[in-house]
Write a protein that holds these residues in place. Structure first.
Motif, short mmCIF file in Angstrom:
data_model
loop_
_atom_site.label_atom_id
_atom_site.label_comp_id
_atom_site.label_asym_id
_atom_site.label_seq_id
_atom_site.Cartn_x
_atom_site.Cartn_y
_atom_site.Cartn_z
N PRO A 87 0.82 -1.23 0.00
CA PRO A 87 0.00 0.00 0.00
C PRO A 87 0.84 1.27 0.00
O PRO A 87 0.52 2.24 -0.70
CB PRO A 87 -0.83 -0.12 1.29
N LEU A 90 2.26 1.78 -3.46
CA LEU A 90 1.22 2.27 -4.38
C LEU A 90 0.96 3.75 -4.15
O LEU A 90 0.77 4.51 -5.11
CB LEU A 90 -0.06 1.46 -4.20
N SER A 94 1.95 6.51 -6.93
CA SER A 94 0.81 7.15 -7.57
C SER A 94 0.75 8.65 -7.32
O SER A 94 0.17 9.39 -8.13
CB SER A 94 -0.50 6.51 -7.08
N LYS A 160 -3.61 3.35 -19.37
CA LYS A 160 -4.12 4.29 -18.37
C LYS A 160 -4.87 5.45 -19.03
O LYS A 160 -5.94 5.85 -18.58
CB LYS A 160 -2.95 4.82 -17.52
N LEU A 171 -8.81 5.73 -8.87
CA LEU A 171 -8.86 4.44 -8.18
C LEU A 171 -9.11 3.31 -9.16
O LEU A 171 -8.51 2.24 -9.06
CB LEU A 171 -9.94 4.47 -7.10
N SER A 172 -10.01 3.53 -10.12
CA SER A 172 -10.29 2.49 -11.11
C SER A 172 -9.07 2.20 -11.97
O SER A 172 -8.78 1.03 -12.29
CB SER A 172 -11.47 2.92 -12.00
N LEU A 174 -6.01 2.57 -11.06
CA LEU A 174 -5.06 1.87 -10.20
C LEU A 174 -5.39 0.39 -10.11
O LEU A 174 -4.52 -0.48 -10.25
CB LEU A 174 -5.06 2.51 -8.82
N LEU A 175 -6.68 0.08 -9.89
CA LEU A 175 -7.09 -1.31 -9.68
C LEU A 175 -7.13 -2.11 -10.98
O LEU A 175 -6.85 -3.32 -10.97
CB LEU A 175 -8.47 -1.35 -9.01
N ARG A 176 -7.48 -1.46 -12.10
CA ARG A 176 -7.67 -2.18 -13.36
C ARG A 176 -6.39 -2.29 -14.20
O ARG A 176 -6.24 -3.24 -14.97
CB ARG A 176 -8.77 -1.51 -14.20
N GLU A 178 -2.87 -0.38 -13.20
CA GLU A 178 -1.59 -0.22 -12.54
C GLU A 178 -1.26 -1.39 -11.60
O GLU A 178 -0.14 -1.90 -11.62
CB GLU A 178 -1.57 1.10 -11.76
N LEU A 179 -2.22 -1.81 -10.80
CA LEU A 179 -1.95 -2.90 -9.87
C LEU A 179 -1.66 -4.23 -10.59
O LEU A 179 -0.67 -4.91 -10.26
CB LEU A 179 -3.11 -3.06 -8.89
#
Length: 272
Positions: A87, A90, A94, A160, A171-172, A174-176, A178-179
């Motif tokens: 975390p 990230l 970010s 991105k 957030l989307s 990041l989750l879809r 970047e992560l």
């Protein structure tokens, strides 16, 4: 799971056989030196005697309890390090402003050797498992943290931008994108941290001289008369544990991220 090509299978088999050859050659050299009398046997017993003692320890319940204590501290410290580093990585990767604000503090803390903190941590936390876990966590955070930050910088900017163009928020994205893109780097960082955590678990026990564990066994054997064989047998166990842990993590990386062979093969993405 992606099936390996014939060339990849041959490369893995070649790597395996070369590794086994190296082990056999090293064993032979140690055995020859030990039996030739170049070094006193009390200082360097033959490799066969050390290996036999290491196998014998597998039936010693007290020794296995100590190994279990070391592995518990290793697992707990590594788990806490991952829970903190991912975390935080990230966030730093970010939000460049946050990274710039804390970069000097991070660069100051990262080079501090964990073993040098043993007296301070012992005073604060006592002489128990908490001290080992705290030192393991501190040392293991950095590879995962910096690999996470580095992995975020390597994610596909086109993907991105495409999500942002369709109205997806930070957030989307990041989750879809970047992560998932950073996950192989995080896995490589965890593999490096797993080795660091095991080193710290054994080293903390060796240097602190308290509690139970593989390092305590090695330290006590070093104080005993003619204890060299037990010391080396303990070292063999430490090396075998490291080898097994690394092998499990490499196999997990290959299963989870089959599209990144160059990263999982040699860890070139690792930044520590």
């Amino acid at each position: 799971m992606k099936r390996l090509t014939r060339r990849e299978r041959l490369a893995r088999h070649q790597e395996l056989w070369l590794g086994l050859l190296g082990v056999v050659l090293a064993f032979g050299v140690c055995e020859a030196v030990g039996r030739a009398g170049v070094v006193r046997r009390s200082y360097l017993p033959p490799a066969s005697e050390v290996l036999a003692r290491a196998v014998e320890l597998a039936g010693d319940g007290a020794f296995l309890d100590g190994v279990g204590a070391t592995l518990r501290a290793w697992a707990l410290g590594l788990g806490l390090a991952v829970a903190i580093a991912v975390p935080l990585g990230l966030l730093l990767g970010s939000v460049p402003v946050v990274y710039s604000a804390v970069r000097m503090i991070v660069e100051f803390l990262r080079p501090l050797p964990s073993v040098a903190l043993i007296p301070l941590v012992s005073l604060l936390l006592g002489t128990g498992t908490e001290t080992k876990v705290a030192l393991i966590t501190y040392a293991s955070v950095w590879p995962v943290l910096f690999n996470t930050v580095y992995g975020l910088g390597e994610t596909d900017p086109l993907a991105k931008d495409t999500l942002r163009a369709f109205g997806f928020g930070r957030l989307s994205v990041l989750l879809r994108v970047e992560l998932p893109g950073t996950a192989p780097f995080i896995a490589a960082g965890i593999r490096v941290s797993a080795a660091v955590a095991l080193i710290l678990a054994v080293a903390t026990e060796l240097l602190s001289g308290f509690g139970e564990g593989l390092g305590i066994f090695i330290a006590q054997a070093g104080l005993a008369t003619d204890g060299t064989r037990d010391v080396l047998a303990g070292v063999v166990w430490a090396g075998a544990l490291g080898l097994v842990i690394n092998g499990v993590l490499v196999r997990a990386e290959r299963r989870l991220f089959p599209w990144t062979p160059e990263r999982r093969a040699d860890g070139r993405g690792v930044r520590s």
